[in-house]
Design a protein around this motif. Structure first.
Motif, PDB file in Angstrom:
ATOM      1  N   PHE A 256       0.812  -1.220   0.000  1.00  0.00           N
ATOM      2  CA  PHE A 256       0.000   0.000   0.000  1.00  0.00           C
ATOM      3  C   PHE A 256       0.845   1.269   0.000  1.00  0.00           C
ATOM      4  CE2 PHE A 256      -2.899  -3.147   2.103  1.00  0.00           C
ATOM      5  CZ  PHE A 256      -3.684  -3.332   0.967  1.00  0.00           C
ATOM      6  N   THR A 257       2.001   1.209   0.629  1.00  0.00           N
ATOM      7  CA  THR A 257       2.875   2.382   0.626  1.00  0.00           C
ATOM      8  C   THR A 257       3.399   2.681  -0.770  1.00  0.00           C
ATOM      9  OG1 THR A 257       3.572   1.907   2.905  1.00  0.00           O
ATOM     10  CG2 THR A 257       4.941   3.418   1.632  1.00  0.00           C
ATOM     11  N   THR A 258       3.820   1.642  -1.494  1.00  0.00           N
ATOM     12  CA  THR A 258       4.349   1.851  -2.845  1.00  0.00           C
ATOM     13  C   THR A 258       3.231   2.137  -3.857  1.00  0.00           C
ATOM     14  OG1 THR A 258       4.347  -0.559  -3.208  1.00  0.00           O
ATOM     15  CG2 THR A 258       6.410   0.454  -2.486  1.00  0.00           C
TER      16      THR A 258
ATOM     17  N   LEU B 252      -0.703   9.782  -3.625  1.00  0.00           N
ATOM     18  CA  LEU B 252      -1.802  10.277  -2.788  1.00  0.00           C
ATOM     19  C   LEU B 252      -1.941  11.793  -2.842  1.00  0.00           C
ATOM     20  CD1 LEU B 252      -4.007   9.619  -0.704  1.00  0.00           C
ATOM     21  CD2 LEU B 252      -2.252   9.753   1.082  1.00  0.00           C
ATOM     22  N   PHE B 253      -0.819  12.499  -2.841  1.00  0.00           N
ATOM     23  CA  PHE B 253      -0.859  13.959  -2.798  1.00  0.00           C
ATOM     24  C   PHE B 253      -0.636  14.612  -4.163  1.00  0.00           C
ATOM     25  CE2 PHE B 253       0.667  12.513   1.394  1.00  0.00           C
ATOM     26  CZ  PHE B 253      -0.375  12.996   2.179  1.00  0.00           C
ATOM     27  N   THR B 254      -0.478  13.798  -5.192  1.00  0.00           N
ATOM     28  CA  THR B 254      -0.223  14.358  -6.525  1.00  0.00           C
ATOM     29  C   THR B 254      -1.303  14.009  -7.542  1.00  0.00           C
ATOM     30  OG1 THR B 254       1.112  12.421  -7.181  1.00  0.00           O
ATOM     31  CG2 THR B 254       2.272  14.273  -6.151  1.00  0.00           C
ATOM     32  N   ASN B 255      -2.124  13.018  -7.230  1.00  0.00           N
ATOM     33  CA  ASN B 255      -3.128  12.576  -8.195  1.00  0.00           C
ATOM     34  C   ASN B 255      -4.468  12.394  -7.498  1.00  0.00           C
ATOM     35  OD1 ASN B 255      -4.329  11.638 -10.546  1.00  0.00           O
ATOM     36  ND2 ASN B 255      -3.680   9.517 -10.196  1.00  0.00           N
ATOM     37  N   PHE B 256      -5.255  13.454  -7.437  1.00  0.00           N
ATOM     38  CA  PHE B 256      -6.560  13.402  -6.768  1.00  0.00           C
ATOM     39  C   PHE B 256      -7.620  12.858  -7.711  1.00  0.00           C
ATOM     40  CE2 PHE B 256     -10.681  15.208  -5.591  1.00  0.00           C
ATOM     41  CZ  PHE B 256     -10.768  14.808  -4.254  1.00  0.00           C
TER      42      PHE B 256
ATOM     43  N   LYS C 117      -7.238   5.239   0.478  1.00  0.00           N
ATOM     44  CA  LYS C 117      -5.786   5.108   0.407  1.00  0.00           C
ATOM     45  C   LYS C 117      -5.161   5.348   1.777  1.00  0.00           C
ATOM     46  CE  LYS C 117      -5.096   6.435  -4.467  1.00  0.00           C
ATOM     47  NZ  LYS C 117      -4.536   7.464  -5.375  1.00  0.00           N
ATOM     48  N   CYS C 118      -5.622   6.396   2.450  1.00  0.00           N
ATOM     49  CA  CYS C 118      -5.098   6.718   3.789  1.00  0.00           C
ATOM     50  C   CYS C 118      -5.412   5.602   4.782  1.00  0.00           C
ATOM     51  CB  CYS C 118      -5.695   8.037   4.282  1.00  0.00           C
ATOM     52  SG  CYS C 118      -5.113   9.496   3.395  1.00  0.00           S
ATOM     53  N   ILE C 119      -6.619   5.050   4.695  1.00  0.00           N
ATOM     54  CA  ILE C 119      -7.012   3.964   5.593  1.00  0.00           C
ATOM     55  C   ILE C 119      -6.128   2.741   5.379  1.00  0.00           C
ATOM     56  CG2 ILE C 119      -8.824   2.271   6.085  1.00  0.00           C
ATOM     57  CD1 ILE C 119     -10.876   4.485   5.628  1.00  0.00           C
ATOM     58  N   TYR C 120      -5.914   2.375   4.126  1.00  0.00           N
ATOM     59  CA  TYR C 120      -5.107   1.186   3.833  1.00  0.00           C
ATOM     60  C   TYR C 120      -3.666   1.352   4.320  1.00  0.00           C
ATOM     61  CZ  TYR C 120      -8.896  -0.427   0.770  1.00  0.00           C
ATOM     62  OH  TYR C 120     -10.097  -0.852   0.272  1.00  0.00           O
ATOM     63  N   ILE C 121      -3.080   2.502   4.033  1.00  0.00           N
ATOM     64  CA  ILE C 121      -1.695   2.731   4.458  1.00  0.00           C
ATOM     65  C   ILE C 121      -1.608   2.782   5.982  1.00  0.00           C
ATOM     66  CG2 ILE C 121       0.223   4.374   4.458  1.00  0.00           C
ATOM     67  CD1 ILE C 121      -0.659   5.248   1.658  1.00  0.00           C
ATOM     68  N   GLY C 122      -2.486   3.563   6.593  1.00  0.00           N
ATOM     69  CA  GLY C 122      -2.459   3.733   8.042  1.00  0.00           C
ATOM     70  C   GLY C 122      -2.685   2.433   8.785  1.00  0.00           C
ATOM     71  N   CYS C 123      -3.684   1.660   8.361  1.00  0.00           N
ATOM     72  CA  CYS C 123      -4.005   0.403   9.041  1.00  0.00           C
ATOM     73  C   CYS C 123      -2.898  -0.632   8.854  1.00  0.00           C
ATOM     74  CB  CYS C 123      -5.335  -0.152   8.533  1.00  0.00           C
ATOM     75  SG  CYS C 123      -6.764   0.781   9.098  1.00  0.00           S
ATOM     76  N   ALA C 124      -2.299  -0.658   7.663  1.00  0.00           N
ATOM     77  CA  ALA C 124      -1.216  -1.610   7.400  1.00  0.00           C
ATOM     78  C   ALA C 124      -0.018  -1.324   8.298  1.00  0.00           C
ATOM     79  CB  ALA C 124      -0.806  -1.555   5.928  1.00  0.00           C
ATOM     80  N   LEU C 125       0.348  -0.049   8.399  1.00  0.00           N
ATOM     81  CA  LEU C 125       1.485   0.328   9.244  1.00  0.00           C
ATOM     82  C   LEU C 125       1.165   0.115  10.717  1.00  0.00           C
ATOM     83  CD1 LEU C 125       2.622   3.599   7.426  1.00  0.00           C
ATOM     84  CD2 LEU C 125       3.693   1.342   7.319  1.00  0.00           C
ATOM     85  N   PHE C 126      -0.084   0.385  11.117  1.00  0.00           N
ATOM     86  CA  PHE C 126      -0.496   0.192  12.508  1.00  0.00           C
ATOM     87  C   PHE C 126      -0.463  -1.290  12.881  1.00  0.00           C
ATOM     88  CE2 PHE C 126      -4.002   0.004  15.784  1.00  0.00           C
ATOM     89  CZ  PHE C 126      -3.264   0.603  16.795  1.00  0.00           C
ATOM     90  N   THR C 127      -0.859  -2.140  11.952  1.00  0.00           N
ATOM     91  CA  THR C 127      -0.835  -3.586  12.202  1.00  0.00           C
ATOM     92  C   THR C 127       0.592  -4.067  12.424  1.00  0.00           C
ATOM     93  OG1 THR C 127      -2.801  -3.903  10.808  1.00  0.00           O
ATOM     94  CG2 THR C 127      -1.473  -5.852  11.290  1.00  0.00           C
ATOM     95  N   VAL C 128       1.506  -3.592  11.594  1.00  0.00           N
ATOM     96  CA  VAL C 128       2.925  -3.952  11.759  1.00  0.00           C
ATOM     97  C   VAL C 128       3.439  -3.476  13.111  1.00  0.00           C
ATOM     98  CG1 VAL C 128       5.263  -3.539  10.894  1.00  0.00           C
ATOM     99  CG2 VAL C 128       3.397  -3.985   9.286  1.00  0.00           C
ATOM    100  N   TYR C 129       3.019  -2.270  13.521  1.00  0.00           N
ATOM    101  CA  TYR C 129       3.414  -1.739  14.831  1.00  0.00           C
ATOM    102  C   TYR C 129       2.916  -2.642  15.962  1.00  0.00           C
ATOM    103  CZ  TYR C 129       2.745   0.978  19.096  1.00  0.00           C
ATOM    104  OH  TYR C 129       2.705   1.379  20.412  1.00  0.00           O
ATOM    105  N   LEU C 130       1.666  -3.073  15.873  1.00  0.00           N
ATOM    106  CA  LEU C 130       1.095  -3.933  16.912  1.00  0.00           C
ATOM    107  C   LEU C 130       1.853  -5.258  17.019  1.00  0.00           C
ATOM    108  CD1 LEU C 130      -2.765  -3.458  16.395  1.00  0.00           C
ATOM    109  CD2 LEU C 130      -1.300  -2.401  18.126  1.00  0.00           C
ATOM    110  N   ILE C 131       2.194  -5.824  15.872  1.00  0.00           N
ATOM    111  CA  ILE C 131       2.849  -7.130  15.861  1.00  0.00           C
ATOM    112  C   ILE C 131       4.291  -7.059  16.348  1.00  0.00           C
ATOM    113  CG2 ILE C 131       3.664  -9.016  14.373  1.00  0.00           C
ATOM    114  CD1 ILE C 131       1.194  -8.535  12.627  1.00  0.00           C
ATOM    115  N   TYR C 132       5.024  -6.085  15.860  1.00  0.00           N
ATOM    116  CA  TYR C 132       6.464  -6.052  16.131  1.00  0.00           C
ATOM    117  C   TYR C 132       6.879  -5.154  17.294  1.00  0.00           C
ATOM    118  CZ  TYR C 132       7.308  -8.749  11.920  1.00  0.00           C
ATOM    119  OH  TYR C 132       7.337  -9.751  10.986  1.00  0.00           O
ATOM    120  N   MET C 133       5.907  -4.394  17.854  1.00  0.00           N
ATOM    121  CA  MET C 133       6.267  -3.521  18.969  1.00  0.00           C
ATOM    122  C   MET C 133       5.336  -3.714  20.165  1.00  0.00           C
ATOM    123  SD  MET C 133       7.525  -0.053  16.979  1.00  0.00           S
ATOM    124  CE  MET C 133       8.282   0.608  18.463  1.00  0.00           C
ATOM    125  N   LYS C 134       4.085  -3.320  20.026  1.00  0.00           N
ATOM    126  CA  LYS C 134       3.188  -3.328  21.183  1.00  0.00           C
ATOM    127  C   LYS C 134       2.934  -4.733  21.734  1.00  0.00           C
ATOM    128  CE  LYS C 134      -1.044  -1.287  22.990  1.00  0.00           C
ATOM    129  NZ  LYS C 134      -0.309  -0.533  24.025  1.00  0.00           N
TER     130      LYS C 134
END
Length: 212
Positions: free
Chosen positions: A44-46, A51-55, A64-81
């Motif tokens: 989702f990041t790639t 996101l900011f150049t093609n509306f 797009k924001c939901i997919y990127i944010g949730c994907a990164l948050f999930t990784v945070y939960l697994i590998y940190m919290k």
């Protein structure tokens, strides 16, 4: 936007919600492949670097924001919290065996040889195989929690609905994207065995297990 694409988006969103609720409510990421989640975060990041150049629309930008944010948050939960609950001993799939070939293929087969287009193509190819570490993990443990299977089913359903969306767009709009369709077919095929087990076992109240 047609009904199949909207349904696919909602199915994808449902899968994300199921996964995050599972991790948050149980305070555990047991049975979840961190490697698959890292791959999805890369996908989702790639894919959404525009996101900011093609509306396109507010809906498109929000998703797009939901997919990127949730994907990164999930990784945070697994590998940190909730790192202490992560089952790294069973999450042993060599993800580099997916990333490197997919990266090479994106350079060779794309719509346009530009950085954003290559990264978009890379994300499409990578998404088609990103679930493999999760399926491999289930095959190693021999079973999966019911909530995890619901997540996987919703994720697979999202891709299947997107395939129907491509067919609908071809016949009604004349739109045809061979890269997206082939990658979608590969991804759906990977889910076929899981779909069968989900329908024949999980929906009948049994535990799901994949053949080792």
């Amino acid at each position: 936007m047609n009904l199949f694409r909207l349904s696919g988006d909602l199915s994808h969103l449902l899968a994300i919600i199921i996964l995050l609720m599972k991790i948050w409510k149980t305070r555990s990421c047991a049975g979840i492949s961190g490697k698959s989640q890292i791959l999805f975060a890369i996908v989702f990041t790639t894919r959404y670097l525009d996101l900011f150049t093609n509306f396109i629309s507010l809906y498109n930008s929000v998703m797009k924001c939901i997919y990127i944010g949730c994907a990164l948050f999930t990784v945070y939960l697994i590998y940190m919290k909730f790192k202490a609950t992560y089952d790294g001993n069973h999450d042993t799939f060599r993800a580099e065996f997916l990333v490197v070939p997919v990266g090479g293929l994106a350079f060779l087969v794309n719509h346009e040889f530009t950085p954003l287009e290559i990264l978009w193509t890379f994300s499409i190819y990578l998404e088609s195989v990103a679930i493999l570490p999760q399926l491999f993990m289930i095959s190693k443990t021999g079973e999966a929690e019911t909530i995890t299977t619901h997540y996987l089913f919703a994720l697979g359903l999202y891709r299947a609905l997107y395939l129907i969306n491509w067919v609908w767009r071809y016949y009604n709009e004349g739109f045809f994207d061979l890269i997206a369709i082939v990658a979608g077919c590969v991804q759906t095929i990977l889910y076929c065995d899981f779909f069968y087990l989900y329908i024949t076992k999980v929906l009948k109240g049994k535990k799901l297990s994949l053949p080792a």
